[in-house]
Design a protein around this motif. Structure first.
Motif, short mmCIF file in Angstrom:
data_model
loop_
_atom_site.label_atom_id
_atom_site.label_comp_id
_atom_site.label_asym_id
_atom_site.label_seq_id
_atom_site.Cartn_x
_atom_site.Cartn_y
_atom_site.Cartn_z
N CYS A 276 47.47 62.66 35.63
CA CYS A 276 49.04 63.29 35.20
C CYS A 276 49.31 63.69 33.87
O CYS A 276 48.93 62.74 33.54
CB CYS A 276 49.82 61.80 36.30
SG CYS A 276 49.82 61.49 37.99
N PRO A 277 50.00 64.54 33.78
CA PRO A 277 50.96 65.02 32.53
C PRO A 277 51.60 63.29 32.09
O PRO A 277 51.76 62.41 33.16
CB PRO A 277 51.42 66.07 32.66
CG PRO A 277 51.45 66.18 34.30
CD PRO A 277 50.39 65.69 35.10
N ALA A 278 51.23 63.41 31.05
CA ALA A 278 51.79 62.25 30.21
C ALA A 278 53.58 61.79 30.56
O ALA A 278 53.44 60.98 30.91
CB ALA A 278 51.97 62.25 28.87
N THR A 279 54.38 62.53 31.29
CA THR A 279 55.22 62.24 31.01
C THR A 279 55.88 62.36 32.53
O THR A 279 56.74 62.35 33.45
CB THR A 279 56.18 62.97 31.00
OG1 THR A 279 55.89 64.38 31.41
CG2 THR A 279 56.69 63.41 29.62
N THR A 280 54.78 62.31 33.93
CA THR A 280 54.78 62.02 34.69
C THR A 280 55.73 61.01 35.01
O THR A 280 55.50 59.57 34.61
CB THR A 280 53.02 61.62 35.58
OG1 THR A 280 52.76 62.93 35.45
CG2 THR A 280 53.82 61.57 37.37
N ASP A 281 56.59 60.03 35.90
CA ASP A 281 57.68 59.47 36.81
C ASP A 281 56.87 58.89 37.50
O ASP A 281 56.98 57.27 37.54
CB ASP A 281 58.71 59.87 36.99
CG ASP A 281 59.83 60.46 35.80
OD1 ASP A 281 59.16 60.33 34.83
OD2 ASP A 281 60.57 62.07 36.65
N PHE A 282 56.04 59.24 38.58
CA PHE A 282 55.20 58.75 39.51
C PHE A 282 54.15 59.64 40.09
O PHE A 282 54.21 60.68 39.99
CB PHE A 282 56.38 57.63 40.46
CG PHE A 282 57.23 58.92 41.08
CD1 PHE A 282 56.29 59.19 42.54
CD2 PHE A 282 58.38 59.18 41.16
CE1 PHE A 282 57.75 59.78 43.68
CE2 PHE A 282 58.78 60.30 41.93
CZ PHE A 282 58.24 60.62 42.82
N VAL A 283 53.28 58.80 40.69
CA VAL A 283 52.17 59.49 41.61
C VAL A 283 52.27 59.27 42.83
O VAL A 283 52.83 57.88 43.77
CB VAL A 283 51.27 59.00 41.51
CG1 VAL A 283 49.88 59.63 41.81
CG2 VAL A 283 50.62 59.36 39.97
N LEU A 284 52.34 60.23 44.25
CA LEU A 284 52.08 59.83 45.32
C LEU A 284 50.79 60.49 46.05
O LEU A 284 49.94 61.62 45.59
CB LEU A 284 53.34 61.09 45.97
CG LEU A 284 55.15 60.81 46.13
CD1 LEU A 284 55.34 61.90 46.97
CD2 LEU A 284 55.31 60.10 47.25
N HIS A 285 50.49 59.19 46.41
CA HIS A 285 48.94 59.16 46.90
C HIS A 285 49.64 59.59 48.75
O HIS A 285 49.90 59.06 49.38
CB HIS A 285 48.30 57.15 47.05
CG HIS A 285 48.35 57.02 45.62
ND1 HIS A 285 46.99 57.68 45.40
CD2 HIS A 285 49.23 57.05 44.25
CE1 HIS A 285 47.44 56.83 44.04
NE2 HIS A 285 48.21 56.55 43.80
#
Length: 213
Positions: A97-106
């Motif tokens: 993900c990009p560096a400043t992504t806050d969280f990931v949804l699977h």
């Protein structure tokens, strides 16, 4: 809101970095650059928000919560975060993900309520999310997000382990930061003399140089 991943850390001589879980599923920490190629790497906001042909496509927004989130218009009161990039497959196998992504949804393989073509399934994938409102745990020093980047801080956990924490968290409770990642380099020898911890970031500059605070 959702999630983060683990990263190897080497103190002098070594330690293991355990990245903060931002309310959900984690992905591995990677290098400090903001690359995030693949099928969903167009800039957020490139297409109108709301229900579309693809569930949670780039630029669309999700509701609050990491469990079975719904796609909602970005101007809705229920909207919590926007899709920055969207990739197929598992996060552990795909582009970071990009560096400043806050969280990931699977995104699960089967979710009839979000079916895209009427066959009752949604292809497995993951969406890199950025909150619509601050605070942003993925920002440098924010104490969260799926990646460890320059500007992030860590605290000691005991047993040679450290964990990422917000750089401004000096309120006690065992969360006081002890090191800050000040640079990302190709080799340990390139770190400044003040380095007290080597953090594995991955990417083209995989070594994070962290100095004591």
């Amino acid at each position: 809101m959702p999630e983060r991943g683990t990263a190897g850390v080497h103190a002098l001589p070594c330690a293991v970095l355990l990245s903060v879980l931002c309310a959900g599923v984690l992905t591995g920490c990677h290098g400090p650059s903001g690359e995030g190629g693949g099928t969903g790497s167009a800039a957020a906001g490139a297409r109108p928000s709301g229900a579309g042909a693809v569930f949670l496509a780039v630029g669309e927004c999700s509701s609050f919560g990491a469990v079975d989130p719904t796609e909602v218009p970005c101007d809705s009161a229920r909207a919590a975060a926007r899709v920055v990039t969207r990739e197929d497959g598992r996060a552990s196998d795909g582009p970071p993900c990009p560096a400043t992504t806050d969280f990931v949804l699977h995104i699960s393989e089967r979710r009839p309520s979000a079916d895209e073509d009427g066959d009752g399934t949604v292809p497995r994938g993951y969406a890199c999310m950025r909150g619509l409102r601050p605070p942003h745990p993925g920002d440098p020093g924010g104490g969260g997000g799926p990646r460890t980047i320059v500007g992030d801080c860590v605290r000691e956990m005991g047993g040679g382990r450290v964990r990422e924490t917000a750089c401004d968290d000096g309120g006690g409770g065992g969360r006081v930061p002890r090191f800050k990642v000040v640079d990302a380099v190709a080799d340990r020898a390139d770190c400044p003399a003040s380095t007290g911890l080597y953090v594995h970031l991955g990417g083209e500059r995989p070594v994070g140089c962290a100095r004591p605070l």
